[in-house]
Motif scaffolding. Sequence first.
Motif, PDB file in Angstrom:
ATOM      1  N   ARG A  34       2.176   3.308  80.534  1.00  0.00           N
ATOM      2  CA  ARG A  34       1.473   2.238  81.248  1.00  0.00           C
ATOM      3  C   ARG A  34       2.436   1.309  81.977  1.00  0.00           C
ATOM      4  O   ARG A  34       3.461   0.901  81.422  1.00  0.00           O
ATOM      5  CB  ARG A  34       0.637   1.430  80.260  1.00  0.00           C
ATOM      6  CG  ARG A  34       0.083   0.137  80.869  1.00  0.00           C
ATOM      7  CD  ARG A  34      -0.943  -0.509  79.993  1.00  0.00           C
ATOM      8  NE  ARG A  34      -2.172   0.298  79.936  1.00  0.00           N
ATOM      9  CZ  ARG A  34      -3.278  -0.099  79.311  1.00  0.00           C
ATOM     10  NH1 ARG A  34      -3.312  -1.253  78.673  1.00  0.00           N
ATOM     11  NH2 ARG A  34      -4.344   0.658  79.304  1.00  0.00           N
ATOM     12  N   PRO A  74      -7.189   5.255  86.807  1.00  0.00           N
ATOM     13  CA  PRO A  74      -5.836   4.958  86.320  1.00  0.00           C
ATOM     14  C   PRO A  74      -5.291   3.619  86.830  1.00  0.00           C
ATOM     15  O   PRO A  74      -4.373   3.061  86.221  1.00  0.00           O
ATOM     16  CB  PRO A  74      -4.996   6.110  86.887  1.00  0.00           C
ATOM     17  CG  PRO A  74      -5.742   6.558  88.099  1.00  0.00           C
ATOM     18  CD  PRO A  74      -7.205   6.343  87.797  1.00  0.00           C
ATOM     19  N   ASP A  80      -2.115   3.228  84.658  1.00  0.00           N
ATOM     20  CA  ASP A  80      -1.870   4.156  83.553  1.00  0.00           C
ATOM     21  C   ASP A  80      -1.384   5.470  84.125  1.00  0.00           C
ATOM     22  O   ASP A  80      -2.146   6.190  84.768  1.00  0.00           O
ATOM     23  CB  ASP A  80      -3.160   4.358  82.747  1.00  0.00           C
ATOM     24  CG  ASP A  80      -3.507   3.125  81.932  1.00  0.00           C
ATOM     25  OD1 ASP A  80      -2.595   2.588  81.275  1.00  0.00           O
ATOM     26  OD2 ASP A  80      -4.670   2.687  81.971  1.00  0.00           O
ATOM     27  N   SER A  99       2.242  -2.380  83.872  1.00  0.00           N
ATOM     28  CA  SER A  99       1.342  -3.513  84.083  1.00  0.00           C
ATOM     29  C   SER A  99       2.122  -4.776  84.393  1.00  0.00           C
ATOM     30  O   SER A  99       3.307  -4.891  84.073  1.00  0.00           O
ATOM     31  CB  SER A  99       0.447  -3.745  82.863  1.00  0.00           C
ATOM     32  OG  SER A  99       1.202  -4.245  81.783  1.00  0.00           O
TER      33      SER A  99
END
Length: 207
Positions: free
Chosen positions: A44, A160, A39, A46
Amino acid sequence: MRLPRKTSARPIRRLRRADLPVDTIELARYLIGKTLVHDTARGRLSGRIVETEAYPVGDAAAHHFRGMTPRNRSLFLQRGFAYVYFTYGSCFMMNVASEKPGVGAGVLIRALEPLEGLELMARHRGAARLRYLARGPGRLAAAMRIDKRYDGIDLCAAGPLWLGAAVKAAGPVGCSVRIGISRETNRAWRFYERGSGYVSGPKRLRA
DNA sequence: TATGCGATATTCT
DNA sequence: GAATATCGCATAG
């Protein structure tokens, strides 16, 4: 009445340390299909983990083999902590520490199937094609903006950078020798999602 | 698609 | 001073 399930809208569950196998090779196998999340202030990033390598206790190819040094000390933390190091003058690489506290061992995260933050990842990587955004440990670190700052952090804490549960179940998992090492080259300690185009290495190591 | 090679910096010898 | 858990570009087929 049930609403249709939208995977993209469902929050990703954080993995707890208790979810992670203590054993290095089991952890490497376990992480296939799980999610790595970063994050950032800009959004974000991922991806699904599709390739890992185990560097267990007593492995002569591993950084921890000759004992603790300033560089590799994070490998001796308890499982779920990050070991990030710099090599080849250009690449960061990320491992997940394994085994009990004080024991040096870890799992190298080698490739991701990008899920969220694709545009940001492409920017970090200089507009590479989707398939090559996080294919290989150095590219993965660049795409996910993982660097030395994250060495020694807890991937199971409320930070994060963290590990999440699988968003999509892992396909069949293959096993092979490891890539880019010159010792213990016959050990089948590399794991990958079979047939995924996001896995690194030559074709014969992706089937 | 496969192979070869140079770049690059940190670590350990 | 040597080695390195790699990448990206070049070239060939």
